[in-house]
Design an enzyme around this catalytic site. Structure first.
Site, PDB file in Angstrom:
ATOM      1  N   ASN A  10       0.868  -1.172   0.000  1.00 47.83           N
ATOM      2  CA  ASN A  10       0.000   0.000   0.000  1.00 47.83           C
ATOM      3  C   ASN A  10       0.905   1.221   0.000  1.00 47.83           C
ATOM      4  OD1 ASN A  10      -1.788   2.052   0.461  1.00 47.83           O
ATOM      5  ND2 ASN A  10      -2.396   1.390   2.520  1.00 47.83           N
ATOM      6  N   LYS A  12       0.083   4.210  -0.290  1.00 43.16           N
ATOM      7  CA  LYS A  12      -0.576   5.386   0.300  1.00 43.16           C
ATOM      8  C   LYS A  12      -0.380   6.608  -0.626  1.00 43.16           C
ATOM      9  CE  LYS A  12      -0.153   3.185   4.763  1.00 43.16           C
ATOM     10  NZ  LYS A  12      -0.070   3.290   6.215  1.00 43.16           N
ATOM     11  N   HIS A  96      -9.447   1.218   4.736  1.00 47.82           N
ATOM     12  CA  HIS A  96      -8.190   1.376   5.482  1.00 47.82           C
ATOM     13  C   HIS A  96      -8.442   2.291   6.689  1.00 47.82           C
ATOM     14  CE1 HIS A  96      -4.098   2.522   6.496  1.00 47.82           C
ATOM     15  NE2 HIS A  96      -3.713   1.425   5.861  1.00 47.82           N
ATOM     16  N   GLU A  98      -6.853   4.676   7.817  1.00 47.31           N
ATOM     17  CA  GLU A  98      -6.653   6.102   7.541  1.00 47.31           C
ATOM     18  C   GLU A  98      -7.899   6.698   6.897  1.00 47.31           C
ATOM     19  OE1 GLU A  98      -2.968   5.526   5.435  1.00 47.31           O
ATOM     20  OE2 GLU A  98      -2.056   4.910   7.324  1.00 47.31           O
ATOM     21  N   GLU A 168      -5.298  -4.897  10.409  1.00 49.72           N
ATOM     22  CA  GLU A 168      -4.279  -3.880  10.634  1.00 49.72           C
ATOM     23  C   GLU A 168      -4.547  -3.185  11.958  1.00 49.72           C
ATOM     24  OE1 GLU A 168      -2.356  -2.651   6.608  1.00 49.72           O
ATOM     25  OE2 GLU A 168      -3.954  -1.255   7.104  1.00 49.72           O
ATOM     26  N   GLY A 174       2.638   2.308  10.744  1.00 49.51           N
ATOM     27  CA  GLY A 174       3.578   3.421  10.611  1.00 49.51           C
ATOM     28  C   GLY A 174       4.288   3.786  11.900  1.00 49.51           C
ATOM     29  N   SER A 213       3.584  -2.138  10.306  1.00 51.02           N
ATOM     30  CA  SER A 213       5.040  -2.232  10.555  1.00 51.02           C
ATOM     31  C   SER A 213       5.618  -3.598  10.200  1.00 51.02           C
ATOM     32  CB  SER A 213       5.370  -1.866  12.005  1.00 51.02           C
ATOM     33  OG  SER A 213       5.031  -0.508  12.249  1.00 51.02           O
TER      34      SER A 213
END
Ligand code: 13P
Length: 250
Positions: A10, A12, A96, A98, A168, A174, A213
C-alpha cells in the site's frame, strides 16, 4: 486448506507516476524471485495506469486504494469500479484505517464499496483493526466483530470467498511497533472463526493479511502463523529491497 500467500504494497499518498514507474521497474527486475506468492502493488490513482502498463506480463498485479460504490454520477473526487477495471486494476483496498480516521469511512460505506468492487470483478482487500485505546479497553474482539460483520454484510458465501481481509491494528501502522506473532495470530483466528460462523467453510479459503510495521526482519515469524496468509505493507513497500525481503519470506 492451503491458501496462497498474498503480499500487497500500500503505497498510500506516495510516488508521482514517474517515481512509481521507477519503483515498479525495480520490482520487475526481481520478479523471478517472487516464487509462489501473489504480489500486488497499490499506487495512488494517478499512477495506476502507468504501473499497470509496466507490470503487464509479469507476476505483479495492481490494486487501487479505494473505490466508490456508485457506477457513476455526482461524487466529486471519487472513482468508480468500472474505471479501475478498464485500466486494468485487479484489487481495491477498502476501509483502510486512515480512511476511517480521516475521511469518515464507516462499516456501512465499507460494505457498499466491497459490494461494488465484487460486482465489478475487483478483489476487495477489506481492512479492519482496533486502535490502541480500544485494545487497552479490551475491545479488540468487539471492534473486529463489528467491522468484519459490517463489512461483509449481505455478501454471499462465494463473494466472501473472493474477498481478502486485512487485519491492521491501528497502533502498529507506521509506528514501528509490530504486533507480536501471538497477538496477530489471535486476531486472525478470531476473524476466521467469525467468518466461519457467518458463512461456513469458505472461511478456510479466505485470505487474511496482517498489516502494521511489517518488515523483512519480522515478516517470517508473522507469515508462519497458521491464520496469517500474507501482508499489507506500507512503508516497507516503498523500497524494492524491503518489499522483496518480505516477499521472499512468503
Ligand atoms: P506500515 O507498514 O507503514 O506500518 O503501514 C501499514 C499499512 O497501513 C498498510 O496498509
Amino acid at each position: 486448506m492451503s491458501r496462497r500467500k498474498l503480499i500487497a504494497g500500500n503505497w498510500k499518498m506516495n510516488k508521482t507516476a514517474a517515481e512509481a514507474l521507477s519503483l515498479v521497474n525495480g520490482l520487475k527486475a526481481e520478479a523471478a524471485k517472487m516464487g509462489k506468492a501473489d504480489v500486488v502493488v497499490c499506487p495512488p490513482f494517478t499512477a495506476l495506469a502507468t504501473v499497470a502498463g509496466a507490470v503487464k506480463g509479469t507476476p505483479i498485479a495492481v490494486g487501487a486504494q479505494n473505490v466508490h460504490w456508485a457506477e457513476n454520477g455526482a461524487f466529486t473526487g471519487e472513482i468508480a469500479a468500472a474505471m479501475l477495471k478498464e485500466i486494468p486494476v485487479a484489487y481495491a483496498i477498502i476501509g483502510h484505517s486512515e480512511r476511517r480516521q480521516y475521511f469518515g469511512e464507516t462499516d456501512e460505506t465499507v460494505n457498499k464499496r466491497v459490494k461494488a468492487a465484487l460486482a465489478a470483478g475487483l478483489i476487495p482487500i477489506m481492512c479492519v483493526g482496533e486502535t490502541l485505546a480500544q485494545r487497552q479497553a479490551n475491545e479488540t474482539d468487539a471492534v473486529l466483530d463489528r467491522q468484519t460483520r459490517g463489512g461483509l454484510a449481505g455478501l454471499t458465501a462465494d463473494q466472501v470467498k473472493a474477498t481478502v481481509i486485512a487485519y491492521e491494528p491501528v497502533w502498529a501502522i507506521g509506528t514501528g511497533v509490530v504486533a507480536t506473532r501471538e497477538q496477530a495470530q489471535e486476531a486472525h483466528a478470531f476473524i476466521r472463526k467469525l467468518v466461519r460462523n457467518l458463512h461456513g467453510n469458505v472461511a478456510d479459503q479466505v485470505r487474511i493479511l496482517y498489516g502494521g510495521s511489517m518488515k523483512p526482519d519480522n515478516a517470517k515469524e508473522l507469515l508462519a502463523q497458521p491464520d496469517i496468509d500474507g501482508g499489507l505493507i506500507g512503508g516497507a513497500s516503498l523500497k524494492v529491497a524491503d518489499f522483496m525481503g518480505i516477499i521472499t519470506c512468503a
